[in-house]
Scaffold this motif. Structure first.
Motif, PDB file in Angstrom:
ATOM      1  N   ALA A 110       0.813  -1.221   0.000  1.00  0.00           N
ATOM      2  CA  ALA A 110       0.000   0.000   0.000  1.00  0.00           C
ATOM      3  C   ALA A 110       0.844   1.268   0.000  1.00  0.00           C
ATOM      4  N   ASP A 111       1.936   1.296   0.779  1.00  0.00           N
ATOM      5  CA  ASP A 111       2.762   2.507   0.819  1.00  0.00           C
ATOM      6  C   ASP A 111       3.362   2.793  -0.559  1.00  0.00           C
ATOM      7  N   GLN A 112       3.856   1.758  -1.213  1.00  0.00           N
ATOM      8  CA  GLN A 112       4.400   1.942  -2.555  1.00  0.00           C
ATOM      9  C   GLN A 112       3.316   2.395  -3.528  1.00  0.00           C
ATOM     10  N   ALA A 113       2.134   1.837  -3.367  1.00  0.00           N
ATOM     11  CA  ALA A 113       1.026   2.217  -4.245  1.00  0.00           C
ATOM     12  C   ALA A 113       0.675   3.693  -4.063  1.00  0.00           C
ATOM     13  N   LEU A 114       0.597   4.151  -2.802  1.00  0.00           N
ATOM     14  CA  LEU A 114       0.232   5.546  -2.550  1.00  0.00           C
ATOM     15  C   LEU A 114       1.327   6.504  -3.013  1.00  0.00           C
ATOM     16  N   ARG A 115       2.594   6.100  -2.877  1.00  0.00           N
ATOM     17  CA  ARG A 115       3.682   6.929  -3.403  1.00  0.00           C
ATOM     18  C   ARG A 115       3.598   7.015  -4.923  1.00  0.00           C
ATOM     19  N   THR A 116       3.290   5.900  -5.561  1.00  0.00           N
ATOM     20  CA  THR A 116       3.142   5.898  -7.016  1.00  0.00           C
ATOM     21  C   THR A 116       2.005   6.807  -7.442  1.00  0.00           C
ATOM     22  N   PHE A 164       0.632  -0.017   7.242  1.00  0.00           N
ATOM     23  CA  PHE A 164      -0.044  -0.281   8.512  1.00  0.00           C
ATOM     24  C   PHE A 164      -0.946   0.871   8.968  1.00  0.00           C
ATOM     25  N   GLY A 165      -0.943   1.974   8.227  1.00  0.00           N
ATOM     26  CA  GLY A 165      -1.868   3.055   8.532  1.00  0.00           C
ATOM     27  C   GLY A 165      -3.110   3.030   7.660  1.00  0.00           C
ATOM     28  N   THR A 166      -3.223   2.040   6.775  1.00  0.00           N
ATOM     29  CA  THR A 166      -4.394   1.965   5.905  1.00  0.00           C
ATOM     30  C   THR A 166      -5.552   1.301   6.643  1.00  0.00           C
ATOM     31  N   MET A 210       5.504   1.241  11.843  1.00  0.00           N
ATOM     32  CA  MET A 210       5.336   1.243  10.394  1.00  0.00           C
ATOM     33  C   MET A 210       4.015   1.876   9.978  1.00  0.00           C
ATOM     34  N   VAL A 211       3.349   2.546  10.916  1.00  0.00           N
ATOM     35  CA  VAL A 211       2.092   3.187  10.568  1.00  0.00           C
ATOM     36  C   VAL A 211       2.382   4.448   9.765  1.00  0.00           C
ATOM     37  N   VAL A 212       1.684   4.621   8.622  1.00  0.00           N
ATOM     38  CA  VAL A 212       1.920   5.796   7.780  1.00  0.00           C
ATOM     39  C   VAL A 212       0.983   6.908   8.197  1.00  0.00           C
ATOM     40  N   ALA A 242      -5.894   7.430  -8.722  1.00  0.00           N
ATOM     41  CA  ALA A 242      -5.814   8.202  -7.477  1.00  0.00           C
ATOM     42  C   ALA A 242      -7.073   8.059  -6.626  1.00  0.00           C
ATOM     43  N   CYS A 243      -8.249   8.241  -7.240  1.00  0.00           N
ATOM     44  CA  CYS A 243      -9.495   8.145  -6.472  1.00  0.00           C
ATOM     45  C   CYS A 243      -9.719   6.740  -5.910  1.00  0.00           C
ATOM     46  N   PRO A 244      -9.647   5.682  -6.744  1.00  0.00           N
ATOM     47  CA  PRO A 244      -9.915   4.348  -6.178  1.00  0.00           C
ATOM     48  C   PRO A 244      -8.880   3.887  -5.173  1.00  0.00           C
ATOM     49  N   VAL A 245      -7.597   4.151  -5.422  1.00  0.00           N
ATOM     50  CA  VAL A 245      -6.566   3.677  -4.496  1.00  0.00           C
ATOM     51  C   VAL A 245      -6.688   4.404  -3.159  1.00  0.00           C
TER      52      VAL A 245
END
Length: 958
Positions: free
Chosen positions: A709-715, A930-932, A956-958, A740-743
């Motif tokens: 998820a973190d990599q996805a949100l950075r992307t 871990f923050g998702t 590791m919580v974002v 952007a909207c769905p992720v």
């Protein structure tokens, strides 16, 4: 407060000297910097000669044309006291009343006695507020403080006289020998200027011939301000008179208003601009009313009809009227005066007939200011014949044009190129033509002036010939632009050719009109397609292309290559408007057939991409995969090394929807590692989007599904930033809608989701992207539902889902149906929700939309549980099926969601150990995110089971 004293060149008190005319304060001979408003406060207090000046009076004097508050005045008093330093007590505060100046003014030769004498003037008091000219008022006042001759220049009706009078009123306390307004508009002969000036100044000249020098000598060395108003028709005589007056009196000032400069010695020009109008993207009532043009319209409309109310929609209509009228105050006032009789909507609809509409000005106004046509007649009649001809010929240009284009279109035996150049310079000087600043100088007629000049062009029987020359010129220019598009960096290309877009539209409109030439129109349409693509003008592209194809079908000749190009452009533009899928497919099929006939690899690839995109949009992913493979095979023979990588991206997208996330990621990452973004953005034209941005869309979705998820949100963040930086709306909207909207919603970051949804809805509405706008409606509904607002979220979600179903554009449709089912269930509408999820599951099965199968099965299980206890076994069965699908596809995020649902069921059944032992290992497989929302939910569940997550995850919580 007593009337102001007549104070001349200097005022002295203590160690200070005030020079009113220069608006300067000196302390011990050293100038102290004061702003204009602070000086005005000081001067007002000194004039009161020790009397208290109320706060309201000071505010009215210092801010005569705008709303100011007491804190604005307090700030200026503070500034003055700082400037006076140890003598700050010279300005005293009188509690509850105002302020007073207690310094002792020393008599000097410049003070003409202590009696209070009102300065001599023929200025009348204003009967209405000057609106929208605050900055101009300050600027002209400061110019007159520094220079002795200032001329206000501008088009007819721009408000030169009104501004000049307000400046003169503001300065009348600083000229002991008077402030005089001398109106010259009614003069029919230049020889009358001298007598008019002498009469206004009450000069006793006696018998004898008048001359500028004689009038000036009689005027003497007076310290006066003369406003010479409306000088353009007697400009030479005014210039001689002004120079003579200023030569005779070193303390005098002249402020002139004219549509052209006096060209007198020492003259400083101030070009009076139109009132500020808001851009089309500005909508809020309060924001619109910050613009002077809109404020003027609303104020005058309310004066004409007290019931007039500028609510949000009305303010937007008023803003549009002001834009159409170029912010010209006279035109705005005439339009506003008509609202009482016609209504604001009718005014907006009738602006094409503005000269008949905008009549009936104030009876006391000059005749040329009583109608819009009379204002322009006045300027037109003052022109020599060659400039009249030039004026109405350049009316064929809409928007900006250059000297080069003017010569190419309007020059002929009667108006030679040298006459064109001289004429344009003179029309600028006479305020009939506006200069557009930039790297390359352009000129434009204001819309009202252009409408007037077009009438003259038609009256002289020259419209048809010059409209043809104009269209032919822009056809040739566009064909050169299309040829240069692949050989020039995109930024340079857009800067060079994008500025012509209004003229291109005008040329196309003429070419396909009843008396136009469709052959020119067809060629021009083909040549302008790259421009529509680069500016993401999808709807306009479609309309232009359909018009060209209709002309071809009605008998115009069209070569196969142009036909192929038009069908490709039609397919491109239909993809993101609410058109039936069969129309889009038919356009691309026609383009492909012609490309095959012509053996054109480039257009064969474009058409295959279009057909592939149509299958993806329609949820036909197996067919899309086969087309992507065909594209990749043909791309190997392409001269463009990026084309095989585009094929990789297309395969990756199809695999993603088919549920092969590992294969999808392999193709996408291979594409990204090899793809070099071209400086010439031909990918916008060939394949609709920036290819790197589009690849980032699929990569972000795959990363989230795989539990990264973190990599996805950075992307997501990086891809959106790239899309914004390249200034390509279609690429940006695609990235917002597909990634952007769905992720953000998947991750539970509702703040980010709201920001992305707002961006999506704004841009899609602005550019007519109907389908993607419907996506935005779905996302808005989903966001509201996630925030617990079912009443606000369900209706837009249902409406947008229905719109997508109707158009057949079903990519991502199944996700929206699943979200709608969850929302309906939350509203206790379980039977409806069950029907929706069954429909979604059937669609996933029929279209091989495997990537969503785990989530749809999980939602079906949750609905079964909500339907009642007897369905618990069926619900568990659906959760187990969902898990199998998730594990088979190796999508850890779906697996976690399924595990959460199953663990909750077992927990409710009292099987706490089984629930904990099942969920914990899946949770521990995550290394990030871990923050998702899903991981936070899983952690909370495990804690309720008595099984705390590993401590390492705490950090590791974002």
């Amino acid at each position: 407060m007593p009337p102001p004293s007549t104070i001349s060149a200097t005022i002295e008190f203590g160690r200070f000297t005030v020079m009113p005319l220069r608006r300067q304060l000196f302390a011990d001979g050293v100038v102290i910097e004061l702003g204009g408003r602070a000086f005005e406060v000081l001067f007002a207090l000194i004039e009161a000669q020790g009397a208290v000046v109320s706060k309201d009076e000071l505010i009215r004097r210092v801010w005569p044309s705008r709303i100011a508050e007491e804190n604005n005045l307090h700030a200026q008093i503070t500034t003055l006291r700082k400037a006076l330093a140890p003598d700050r007590d010279l300005i005293q505060t009188v509690a509850g009343r105002g302020y007073r100046f207690v310094g002792v003014i020393r008599p000097n030769r410049n003070v003409r006695g202590s009696a209070s004498i009102t300065p001599t003037t023929n200025l009348s008091e204003p009967v209405s507020e000057l609106i929208g000219r605050e900055a101009d008022l300050e600027a002209v006042t400061e110019l007159l403080e520094r220079h002795r001759l200032v001329t206000l220049i501008g088009a007819g009706g721009i408000g030169k006289t009104r501004l000049g009078l307000e400046v003169a009123r503001r300065l009348r306390g600083q000229f002991p020998d008077g402030v005089w307004a001398i109106e010259l508009a009614a003069l029919s002969d230049s020889d009358l200027v001298l007598a008019t000036v002498a009469g206004a100044l009450k000069l006793d000249l006696g018998p004898g011939a008048l001359s500028p020098e004689r009038v000036a000598n009689s005027f003497g060395s007076r310290q006066a301000l003369l406003l010479l108003d409306n000088c353009e028709h007697v400009v030479d005589a005014v210039a001689r008179m002004a120079q003579a007056l200023l030569g005779a009196s070193p303390l005098a000032r002249v402020l002139a208003t004219s549509r052209e400069s006096l060209r007198a010695e020492g003259e400083y020009l101030y070009w009076v601009p139109p009132l500020q109008v808001p851009d089309e993207g500005i909508h809020g009532r309060e924001e619109l009313l910050r613009f002077g043009a809109v404020r003027l319209f609303v104020t005058r409309a309310h004066a004409a009809e007290p019931r007039f109310s500028a609510d949000g929609p009305t303010a937007m209509i008023a803003a549009n009227i002001c834009r159409r009228l170029d912010g010209i105050p006279l035109a705005i006032e005439l339009a506003a005066a008509r609202t009482a009789a016609l209504g604001i909507e009718s005014i907006a609809a009738r602006l094409d007939d503005r000269f008949r509409l905008l009549a009936g000005g104030q009876r006391a106004a000059l005749p040329r200011h009583q109608t819009l046509r009379a204002t322009l007649d006045w300027s037109y009649e003052l022109l020599p014949e060659s400039e009249r001809v030039l004026l109405y010929r350049i009316a064929v240009f809409k928007g900006g044009f250059t000297l080069e284009s003017a010569n190419a279109v309007v020059a002929d035996a009667s108006i030679t190129p040298s006459v064109v150049v001289d004429g344009i310079v003179n029309l600028v000087a006479k305020s009939l033509l506006t200069v557009i600043a930039g790297d390359s100088t352009q000129y434009r007629l204001l819309e009202t002036t252009r409408a007037y000049a077009l009438e003259k062009l038609v009256e002289h029987g020259e419209f048809a010939s010059f409209a043809r020359r104009h269209a032919s010129y822009y056809r040739d220019l566009s064909e050169r632009a299309a040829a240069a598009e692949s050989a020039q960096p995109t930024a340079e290309w857009l800067a060079a050719y994008g500025r012509h877009i209004d003229n291109l539209r005008c040329a196309l409109d003429w070419a396909f009109s009843e008396n136009g030439d469709s052959t020119i129109g067809i060629a021009l349409t083909v040549a302008t397609v790259p421009l529509w693509f680069q500016f993401s003008l999808v709807d306009e592209c479609r309309r232009r292309v359909e018009r060209a194809l209709a002309a071809f079908q009605s008998g115009s000749s069209l070569e196969s290559r142009r036909e192929m190009q038009l069908y490709a452009a039609l397919g491109w533009s239909l993809m993101y408007t609410a058109s039936p899928a069969r129309e889009t497919g038919a356009a691309w099929a026609a383009a492909l057939g012609l490309a095959e006939q012509l053996d054109d690899t480039d257009y064969r690839l474009r058409a295959l991409w279009g057909l592939w995109g149509g299958h993806v949009n329609n949820g036909e992913f197996r067919a899309a995969l086969e087309l992507a493979k065909t594209f990749s095979s043909i791309a190997l023979s392409s001269s463009n090394p990026a084309d095989p990588l585009v094929g990789d991206r297309m395969i990756g997208v199809a695999l993603h929807f088919l549920g092969d996330q590992k294969g999808a990621r392999l193709h996408i990452e291979r594409m990204l590692s090899g793809y070099v973004t071209p400086t010439r953005r031909t990918d916008f034209v060939r394949f609709q989007f920036d290819q790197r941005v589009t690849a980032g869309i699929t990569l972000a979705r795959v990363l989230w599904l795989q539990g990264l998820a973190d990599q996805a949100l950075r992307t997501v963040e990086e891809t959106i930033a790239d899309a914004v930086s390249i200034n390509h709306t279609l690429s940006l909207c695609n990235a917002l809608a597909q990634m952007a909207c769905p992720v953000a919603l998947f991750a539970g970051d509702l703040v980010a989701a709201e920001r992305y949804i707002d961006m999506l809805l704004h841009n899609t509405a602005k550019h007519g992207l109907d389908i993607v706008h419907a996506y935005g409606g779905c996302f808005r509904g989903m966001l509201l539902i996630k925030r617990g607002n079912l009443d606000g979220g369900l209706p837009p979600l249902q409406a947008a889902v229905g719109e997508l179903r109707k158009t057949g554009f079903v990519q991502y449709y199944t996700t929206f149906v699943g979200a709608l089912a969850e929302g309906l269930a939350s509203a206790a509408r379980v039977p409806e929700a069950m029907a929706m999820i069954d429909d979604a599951l059937q669609r996933s099965e029929n279209m091989d939309e495997r990537w969503l199968m785990p989530e749809m099965l999980r939602i079906k299980g949750e609905l079964l549980l909500q339907a009642g206890e007897p369905n618990a076994a069926a619900a568990e069965n659906h959760f187990q099926q969902a898990l199998e699908w998730a594990r088979r596809q190796e999508v850890l995020s779906w697996e976690l969601r399924c595990a959460i649902s199953l663990a909750r069921l077992w927990y409710d059944q009292g099987q706490i150990d089984q629930a904990s032992q099942f969920l914990a290992p899946i949770y521990r497989r995550f290394t990030e995110g871990f923050g998702t929302i899903d991981l936070l939910t899983a952690r909370t569940l495990l804690e309720s089971f008595g099984d705390a997550p590993p401590a390492g995850n705490d950090n590791m919580v974002v």
